[in-house]
Design a protein around this motif. Structure first.
Motif, PDB file in Angstrom:
ATOM      1  N   MET A  37       0.986  -1.787   0.387  1.00  0.00           N
ATOM      2  CA  MET A  37      -0.159  -0.095   0.022  1.00  0.00           C
ATOM      3  C   MET A  37       1.035   1.546   0.018  1.00  0.00           C
ATOM      4  O   MET A  37       0.355   2.584   0.227  1.00  0.00           O
ATOM      5  CB  MET A  37      -1.166  -0.156   0.969  1.00  0.00           C
ATOM      6  N   GLN A  38       2.137   1.130   0.123  1.00  0.00           N
ATOM      7  CA  GLN A  38       3.083   2.864  -0.037  1.00  0.00           C
ATOM      8  C   GLN A  38       2.657   3.048  -1.676  1.00  0.00           C
ATOM      9  O   GLN A  38       2.221   2.349  -2.618  1.00  0.00           O
ATOM     10  CB  GLN A  38       4.339   2.100  -0.593  1.00  0.00           C
ATOM     11  N   TRP A  39       2.302   4.160  -1.474  1.00  0.00           N
ATOM     12  CA  TRP A  39       1.527   4.681  -2.204  1.00  0.00           C
ATOM     13  C   TRP A  39       2.167   4.513  -3.613  1.00  0.00           C
ATOM     14  O   TRP A  39       1.283   4.951  -4.389  1.00  0.00           O
ATOM     15  CB  TRP A  39       1.110   6.585  -2.201  1.00  0.00           C
ATOM     16  N   ARG A  96       4.094   2.596  -4.930  1.00  0.00           N
ATOM     17  CA  ARG A  96       3.714   1.308  -6.016  1.00  0.00           C
ATOM     18  C   ARG A  96       3.009   0.787  -5.918  1.00  0.00           C
ATOM     19  O   ARG A  96       2.270   0.585  -6.621  1.00  0.00           O
ATOM     20  CB  ARG A  96       4.017   0.468  -4.603  1.00  0.00           C
ATOM     21  N   LEU A  97       1.444   1.911  -4.930  1.00  0.00           N
ATOM     22  CA  LEU A  97       0.476   1.465  -4.993  1.00  0.00           C
ATOM     23  C   LEU A  97      -0.843   2.586  -6.503  1.00  0.00           C
ATOM     24  O   LEU A  97      -1.478   2.108  -7.118  1.00  0.00           O
ATOM     25  CB  LEU A  97      -0.809   1.451  -4.246  1.00  0.00           C
ATOM     26  N   GLN A  98      -0.086   3.413  -6.194  1.00  0.00           N
ATOM     27  CA  GLN A  98      -0.959   4.635  -7.212  1.00  0.00           C
ATOM     28  C   GLN A  98      -0.230   4.110  -8.844  1.00  0.00           C
ATOM     29  O   GLN A  98      -1.362   4.345  -9.609  1.00  0.00           O
ATOM     30  CB  GLN A  98      -0.532   5.789  -6.842  1.00  0.00           C
ATOM     31  N   TRP A 156       3.165  -5.275  -9.696  1.00  0.00           N
ATOM     32  CA  TRP A 156       2.717  -5.023  -8.384  1.00  0.00           C
ATOM     33  C   TRP A 156       3.268  -5.974  -7.799  1.00  0.00           C
ATOM     34  O   TRP A 156       3.867  -5.591  -6.567  1.00  0.00           O
ATOM     35  CB  TRP A 156       1.853  -4.440  -8.595  1.00  0.00           C
ATOM     36  N   ASN A 175     -11.201   1.874  -5.948  1.00  0.00           N
ATOM     37  CA  ASN A 175      -9.497   1.871  -6.439  1.00  0.00           C
ATOM     38  C   ASN A 175      -9.196   0.770  -6.655  1.00  0.00           C
ATOM     39  O   ASN A 175      -9.077  -0.423  -6.027  1.00  0.00           O
ATOM     40  CB  ASN A 175      -9.016   2.859  -5.874  1.00  0.00           C
ATOM     41  N   HIS A 195      -8.466   7.582  -9.910  1.00  0.00           N
ATOM     42  CA  HIS A 195      -8.782   6.947  -8.899  1.00  0.00           C
ATOM     43  C   HIS A 195      -9.329   7.587  -8.225  1.00  0.00           C
ATOM     44  O   HIS A 195      -9.512   9.396  -8.243  1.00  0.00           O
ATOM     45  CB  HIS A 195      -7.464   5.887  -8.675  1.00  0.00           C
TER      46      HIS A 195
END
Length: 206
Positions: free
Chosen positions: A44-46, A48-50, A62, A117, A147
């Motif tokens: 969930m590190q942004w 990595r997630l975005q 991912w 999302n 998102h």
């Protein structure tokens, strides 16, 4: 001025229609000697997630990046890969009370959309969960390229529902998503659990 009555419902997936048993991730972390909560913390590190939520990278890419980050604490890349694969095999569970509510309001003529999302794995997840055909539309951030809580996301969701924003009720378990929906002109309710179904039922079907 009184708000118009909602004629369509937009529902978040994770935390509302789907739930995850935290014991599954905890069991994998224990088995591979990882710190509690590290799998979701890294995933969930942004940064990595975005990219995966906007369709720039695949779900598989991912998860590869999560495995790379775990290689050292897991005791090597192969063990890290195995841990991530084992964790990802579990795709959560449908909240049957929420699904019953979705069926009920659809039967009453309310259009229901899923607003999530998500990654490019969403269609496969909906199949695994038995949710195909249970919703009128599915709005996936990774397909849209934008998102929640962006206004463009909610505009696209309302277009997919063929319903103006003022007539759409959005339900999510995250404050930031609820605020984003309200800014885009939708009615929005912060999901707190099954006790909320009575209010939502009244808002949509009376």
């Amino acid at each position: 001025m009184a708000r118009e009555r909602a004629t369509a419902l937009l529902l978040d997936l994770d935390g509302v229609l789907r739930r995850f048993d935290p014991a599954v991730a905890a069991g994998v972390e224990r088995e591979y000697g990882l710190a509690d909560g590290v799998l979701s913390e890294i995933a969930m590190q942004w940064g990595r997630l975005q990219p995966v939520l906007t369709g720039q990278v695949s779900h598989a890419d991912w998860m590869s990046s999560v495995a790379d980050a775990l290689a050292e604490p897991a005791g090597g890349p192969d063990r890290a890969q195995a841990a991530v694969q084992q964790w990802q095999r579990y795709r959560g569970e449908v909240d049957t009370e929420v699904l019953d509510f979705v069926r009920e309001v659809r039967a009453a003529g309310v259009r229901v959309g899923l607003a999530t999302n998500a990654t490019d794995l969403l269609d496969a997840d909906l199949t695994t969960l038995g949710l195909v055909g249970e919703l009128d539309v599915v709005v996936n951030s990774s397909t849209l390229g934008v998102h929640k809580p962006a206004p463009e996301y909610f505009q696209a969701a309302c277009q997919a529902l063929a319903t103006p924003p003022a007539r759409v009720l959005f339900v999510d378990d995250e404050d930031w998503a609820v605020r984003g929906a309200r800014s885009a002109g939708l009615s929005a309710h912060r999901w707190g659990g099954h006790a909320d179904l009575r209010y939502l039922r009244a808002a949509l079907t009376h």
